[in-house]
Scaffold this motif. Structure first.
Motif, PDB file in Angstrom:
ATOM      1  N   UNK A 129       0.409  -4.162  64.356  1.00  0.00           N
ATOM      2  CA  UNK A 129       1.093  -3.909  63.087  1.00  0.00           C
ATOM      3  C   UNK A 129       1.637  -5.219  62.513  1.00  0.00           C
ATOM      4  N   UNK A 130       2.163  -6.095  63.361  1.00  0.00           N
ATOM      5  CA  UNK A 130       2.619  -7.417  62.924  1.00  0.00           C
ATOM      6  C   UNK A 130       1.457  -8.196  62.310  1.00  0.00           C
ATOM      7  N   UNK A 131       0.319  -8.206  63.014  1.00  0.00           N
ATOM      8  CA  UNK A 131      -0.848  -8.945  62.539  1.00  0.00           C
ATOM      9  C   UNK A 131      -1.388  -8.350  61.238  1.00  0.00           C
ATOM     10  N   UNK A 132      -1.309  -7.045  61.109  1.00  0.00           N
ATOM     11  CA  UNK A 132      -1.737  -6.390  59.873  1.00  0.00           C
ATOM     12  C   UNK A 132      -0.843  -6.793  58.701  1.00  0.00           C
ATOM     13  N   UNK A 133       0.473  -6.841  58.929  1.00  0.00           N
ATOM     14  CA  UNK A 133       1.409  -7.264  57.877  1.00  0.00           C
ATOM     15  C   UNK A 133       1.131  -8.710  57.467  1.00  0.00           C
ATOM     16  N   UNK A 134       0.861  -9.555  58.449  1.00  0.00           N
ATOM     17  CA  UNK A 134       0.555 -10.958  58.170  1.00  0.00           C
ATOM     18  C   UNK A 134      -0.744 -11.083  57.374  1.00  0.00           C
ATOM     19  N   UNK A 135      -1.750 -10.319  57.767  1.00  0.00           N
ATOM     20  CA  UNK A 135      -3.022 -10.327  57.051  1.00  0.00           C
ATOM     21  C   UNK A 135      -2.849  -9.838  55.609  1.00  0.00           C
ATOM     22  N   UNK A 136      -2.105  -8.755  55.432  1.00  0.00           N
ATOM     23  CA  UNK A 136      -1.888  -8.219  54.085  1.00  0.00           C
ATOM     24  C   UNK A 136      -1.174  -9.229  53.190  1.00  0.00           C
ATOM     25  N   UNK A 137      -0.205  -9.918  53.751  1.00  0.00           N
ATOM     26  CA  UNK A 137       0.502 -10.948  52.993  1.00  0.00           C
ATOM     27  C   UNK A 137      -0.467 -12.051  52.566  1.00  0.00           C
ATOM     28  N   UNK A 138      -1.340 -12.459  53.486  1.00  0.00           N
ATOM     29  CA  UNK A 138      -2.326 -13.491  53.173  1.00  0.00           C
ATOM     30  C   UNK A 138      -3.303 -13.056  52.096  1.00  0.00           C
ATOM     31  N   UNK A 171       8.749  -7.554  52.442  1.00  0.00           N
ATOM     32  CA  UNK A 171       9.638  -6.735  53.278  1.00  0.00           C
ATOM     33  C   UNK A 171       8.965  -6.369  54.597  1.00  0.00           C
ATOM     34  N   UNK A 172       7.704  -5.985  54.545  1.00  0.00           N
ATOM     35  CA  UNK A 172       6.974  -5.644  55.772  1.00  0.00           C
ATOM     36  C   UNK A 172       6.920  -6.843  56.713  1.00  0.00           C
ATOM     37  N   UNK A 173       6.651  -8.014  56.164  1.00  0.00           N
ATOM     38  CA  UNK A 173       6.564  -9.213  56.995  1.00  0.00           C
ATOM     39  C   UNK A 173       7.933  -9.600  57.559  1.00  0.00           C
ATOM     40  N   UNK A 174       8.976  -9.456  56.765  1.00  0.00           N
ATOM     41  CA  UNK A 174      10.326  -9.775  57.225  1.00  0.00           C
ATOM     42  C   UNK A 174      10.719  -8.888  58.407  1.00  0.00           C
ATOM     43  N   UNK A 212       4.422   1.888  57.690  1.00  0.00           N
ATOM     44  CA  UNK A 212       4.680   2.581  56.419  1.00  0.00           C
ATOM     45  C   UNK A 212       4.879   1.575  55.285  1.00  0.00           C
ATOM     46  N   UNK A 213       5.617   0.498  55.550  1.00  0.00           N
ATOM     47  CA  UNK A 213       5.802  -0.544  54.532  1.00  0.00           C
ATOM     48  C   UNK A 213       4.457  -1.161  54.134  1.00  0.00           C
ATOM     49  N   UNK A 214       3.598  -1.396  55.123  1.00  0.00           N
ATOM     50  CA  UNK A 214       2.260  -1.911  54.842  1.00  0.00           C
ATOM     51  C   UNK A 214       1.471  -0.933  53.979  1.00  0.00           C
ATOM     52  N   UNK A 215       1.610   0.355  54.275  1.00  0.00           N
ATOM     53  CA  UNK A 215       0.916   1.374  53.486  1.00  0.00           C
ATOM     54  C   UNK A 215       1.378   1.391  52.041  1.00  0.00           C
ATOM     55  N   UNK A 268      11.238  -9.828  62.479  1.00  0.00           N
ATOM     56  CA  UNK A 268      12.511  -9.551  63.144  1.00  0.00           C
ATOM     57  C   UNK A 268      12.369  -8.626  64.348  1.00  0.00           C
ATOM     58  N   UNK A 269      11.467  -7.653  64.269  1.00  0.00           N
ATOM     59  CA  UNK A 269      11.483  -6.562  65.244  1.00  0.00           C
ATOM     60  C   UNK A 269      10.240  -6.409  66.114  1.00  0.00           C
ATOM     61  N   UNK A 270       9.142  -7.064  65.758  1.00  0.00           N
ATOM     62  CA  UNK A 270       7.899  -6.838  66.500  1.00  0.00           C
ATOM     63  C   UNK A 270       7.414  -8.116  67.164  1.00  0.00           C
ATOM     64  N   UNK A 271       6.720  -7.968  68.285  1.00  0.00           N
ATOM     65  CA  UNK A 271       6.117  -9.159  68.889  1.00  0.00           C
ATOM     66  C   UNK A 271       4.952  -9.638  68.030  1.00  0.00           C
ATOM     67  N   UNK A 272       4.698 -10.931  68.054  1.00  0.00           N
ATOM     68  CA  UNK A 272       3.638 -11.507  67.231  1.00  0.00           C
ATOM     69  C   UNK A 272       2.251 -11.019  67.632  1.00  0.00           C
TER      70      UNK A 272
END
Length: 136
Positions: free
Chosen positions: A115-124, A100-103, A77-80, A107-111
């Motif tokens: 969803x973790x990889x999507x947040x990392x991609x979006x940040x990039x 916030x999504x990446x933080x 949802x944060x990514x959205x 903290x809560x998801x495995x690498x």
């Protein structure tokens, strides 16, 4: 119990849950509400200039998902929200929700989580767009 089973089947059918997730952890009513709000936002976000409506649904979903410890859906949802702001060219809010999504993902998801990889991609992608090539 029958209501829970029906809701679980709906989540599986719309792709927000797998049978394994259902068996591993019984979903509370709040997560069902949160998932439904995400689904509404997804339907809206693909319509041009409807990003503000999508953000409303996604922000409304956040407390439901957090209360039920639905970490992947919460970060989703944060990514959205971040993507909606990005597409609307509201960069301050994009930065805020991307961070916030990446933080939360760290903290809560495995690498290895999608969803973790999507947040990392979006940040990039955001950092690249704003000229932070080192950070991207």
């Amino acid at each position: 119990m029958l209501v829970f089973v029906k809701k679980a089947i709906i989540l599986i059918l719309i792709g927000l849950c797998t049978p394994k997730m259902i068996l591993a952890k019984k979903l509370c009513n709040d997560s069902i509400i949160g998932a439904n709000l995400i689904k509404k936002a997804e339907a809206i976000v693909n319509q041009k200039s409807k990003y503000d409506s999508a953000v409303i649904y996604l922000k409304e979903a956040l407390p439901y998902l957090e209360n039920c410890e639905q970490d992947e859906l919460f970060v989703f949802a944060l990514n959205g929200i971040m993507l909606s702001y990005y597409r609307a060219d509201i960069l301050d809010s994009t930065r805020k929700y991307s961070a916030l999504a990446m933080k939360i993902a760290r903290e809560r998801l495995p690498e290895t989580s999608d969803v973790y990889l999507s947040a990392l991609n979006n940040l990039g992608v955001f950092r690249y767009r704003t000229g932070d090539y080192q950070g991207a």
